[in-house]
Structure formats: structure tokens, C-alpha cells
Design an enzyme around this catalytic site. Structure first.
Site, short mmCIF file in Angstrom:
data_model
loop_
_atom_site.label_atom_id
_atom_site.label_comp_id
_atom_site.label_asym_id
_atom_site.label_seq_id
_atom_site.Cartn_x
_atom_site.Cartn_y
_atom_site.Cartn_z
N GLY A 88 -12.17 7.72 -9.73
CA GLY A 88 -13.12 8.83 -9.84
C GLY A 88 -14.02 9.05 -8.65
CG ASN B 156 -3.40 17.05 -5.35
OD1 ASN B 156 -4.21 16.30 -5.91
ND2 ASN B 156 -2.34 16.58 -4.69
CG HIS C 108 -1.46 13.52 -0.32
ND1 HIS C 108 -1.01 12.75 -1.36
CD2 HIS C 108 -0.82 13.07 0.78
CE1 HIS C 108 -0.14 11.86 -0.91
NE2 HIS C 108 -0.02 12.03 0.39
CG ASP D 90 1.50 14.52 -3.10
OD1 ASP D 90 2.02 13.39 -3.01
OD2 ASP D 90 0.48 14.77 -3.77
CD GLU E 47 -9.09 11.53 0.30
OE1 GLU E 47 -8.77 10.37 0.56
OE2 GLU E 47 -8.95 12.06 -0.80
C1 GRF Z 1 -7.89 10.13 -3.09
O1 GRF Z 1 -7.55 9.36 -2.01
C2 GRF Z 1 -7.06 11.37 -3.17
O2 GRF Z 1 -6.60 11.83 -1.92
C3 GRF Z 1 -5.90 10.92 -3.99
O3 GRF Z 1 -6.45 10.05 -4.94
C4 GRF Z 1 -7.59 9.44 -4.38
C5 GRF Z 1 -8.77 9.68 -5.27
O4 GRF Z 1 -8.87 8.87 -6.25
N1 GRF Z 1 -5.18 12.01 -4.59
P1 GRF Z 1 -10.20 8.81 -7.13
O5 GRF Z 1 -10.89 10.14 -7.05
O6 GRF Z 1 -11.05 7.73 -6.58
O7 GRF Z 1 -9.70 8.51 -8.50
#
Ligand code: GRF
Length: 214
Positions: free
Chosen positions: A7, A101, A103, A144, A173
Site C-alpha cells: 500500500g 497502472n 509499473h 503492464d 513513482e
Molecule cells: C510499485 O512499485 C508499483 O510500481 C507496482 O507495485 C508497487 C506498489 O506496491 N505496481 P504497493 O503500493 O506498495 O502495494
């Protein structure tokens, strides 16, 4: 938001909404595909509407997808942001162009089924590429995949481990996803498809020029 794990993506958006860095954005529903994960605790602590929809409780992807779409429809949410959502689901036509999404790599490389978490960074390091990063894209019915909306690059260091690279990409991110979501809040959903189309045209002309110069 759709989540399945730690999360950190959700926590980042909640923090930015709370401190005003993310404006005119509300999280009207969180759906988690797992019940005993940190992301669920984060949603509960933030008193957000929460639903658990576990893949294993459904016989097939169609019924699982419907179990996601019904509460999404009911929530009235304009935009769906996947953050670490690990389950394959099929988007109904009306959700195309409004499901994002993120990634932790520069798609189209290092993505696809099974490419999540540290595995992505292990693959990047194994490939020996000098640059990695993250990608925000519009989701379609492939892992993806779908039109890329924005990317942010980070250097890969010679002494990197999957963990240190993941941490550096994670910082990017936590900047890029709120940036894109703020643009949607300011300019509407159409901005997403326009932006993705412009980016695709730019990419194609770049590839064409490269080909012409070979
Ligand atoms: C991030 O690295 C994202 O790019 C990938 O999942 C990770 C996020 O996980 N799709 P979370 O938000 O910590 O659960």
C-alpha cells in the site's frame, strides 16, 4: 484504488491529499484483492470505503472482474488507479481510458505477467541497462500494457542491488503518479487519452527517424 499489498502507493496519495499537495482529488473506494495486507490497514486507518475482493473466491476471471466492477460503478469514481494490484481482471469497454497502472520499470521493457516487486529490478540489473525508472499507463486487458501516459527515468548504479534500485525507483513513482492524477483532476479524463496518443505519435516518429538514419 485497486491494491494487493504493502500500500505504499495508496499511502502516498492519502498523504498528498491530506497535506494539500494533491488538490480536488478524493479516494472514494479502495478494493484489495487480499485481506491481510498493509494496504488494507492503511485504508482502514484513513477511514476510506474499503472492499476485499479475493481472486480465489471466484471460479473465473469474468466473475472476479464483475465483482470488481460492481463496487467501482457504485462508487461513481471517475478514475481507477491501480497501485500494486497483482490480479488479472478484464476491463469492460466503459472503463477504457480511465484505469491507470504504475509499473516500476520503463515499459514496454521489464513488464508482463509475473513481473512485479523485486523481480522487475532483478531483471533490470541482469540486463545491465544504465537507466531504469517507472511508467504510468492506461490499462487494457494485458499485463503492464496499454498506452503510456508518462515515464520518469532514474540511473542504475554499478553497485545497485534490487533493493537499492527499487528504493530509487520508488521515489520517482511517488512523484509521477500524483503528478498524473493531478493533471486528470485539473484537465479531465480526456487529457489522459490525448496525452497517451501524443506520446505514442512522438515514439513512432522517433523510431521512424532512427530507422531512416540506419
Ligand atoms: C510499485 O512499485 C508499483 O510500481 C507496482 O507495485 C508497487 C506498489 O506496491 N505496481 P504497493 O503500493 O506498495 O502495494
Amino acid at each position: 484504488m485497486l491494491i494487493s499489498g504493502t500500500g505504499s502507493t495508496l499511502a502516498n496519495l492519502i498523504a498528498r491529499i491530506d497535506d494539500g499537495r494533491l488538490r480536488n482529488v478524493t479516494i472514494d473506494l479502495v478494493i484489495s484483492s487480499r485481506s491481510r495486507v498493509r494496504g488494507v490497514q492503511i485504508a482502514r486507518q484513513a477511514h476510506l470505503p474499503l472492499q476485499i475482493v479475493r481472486r480465489r473466491d471466484f471460479p473465473d476471471v469474468e466473475s472476479f472482474s464483475q465483482a470488481l466492477v460492481t463496487p467501482l460503478d457504485r462508487s461513481g469514481a471517475e478514475l481507477v488507479a491501480m497501485g500494486g494490484f497483482l490480479c488479472y481482471w478484464r476491463l469492460p469497454e466503459r472503463y477504457f481510458g480511465r484505469v491507470l497502472n504504475i509499473h516500476p520499470a520503463l515499459l514496454p521493457q521489464f513488464g508482463g505477467q509475473g513481473m512485479y516487486g523485486l523481480r522487475v529490478h532483478e531483471a533490470v540489473l541482469a540486463a545491465g541497462v544504465p537507466v531504469s525508472g517507472c511508467t504510468v499507463h492506461l490499462a487494457d486487458n494485458e499485463y503492464d500494457h496499454g498506452p503510456i501516459v508518462a515515464q520518469r527515468k532514474v540511473p542504475v548504479r554499478p553497485d545497485d542491488t534490487p533493493e537499492t534500485l527499487a528504493a530509487r525507483v520508488g521515489v520517482a513513482e511517488r512523484e509521477l503518479y500524483p503528478h498524473v492524477i493531478q493533471r486528470v483532476a485539473d484537465r479531465g479524463l480526456e487529457w489522459l487519452t490525448r496525452r497517451a496518443a501524443r506520446r505514442q505519435a512522438w515514439l513512432e516518429s522517433l523510431l521512424a527517424r532512427r530507422q531512416a538514419s540506419q
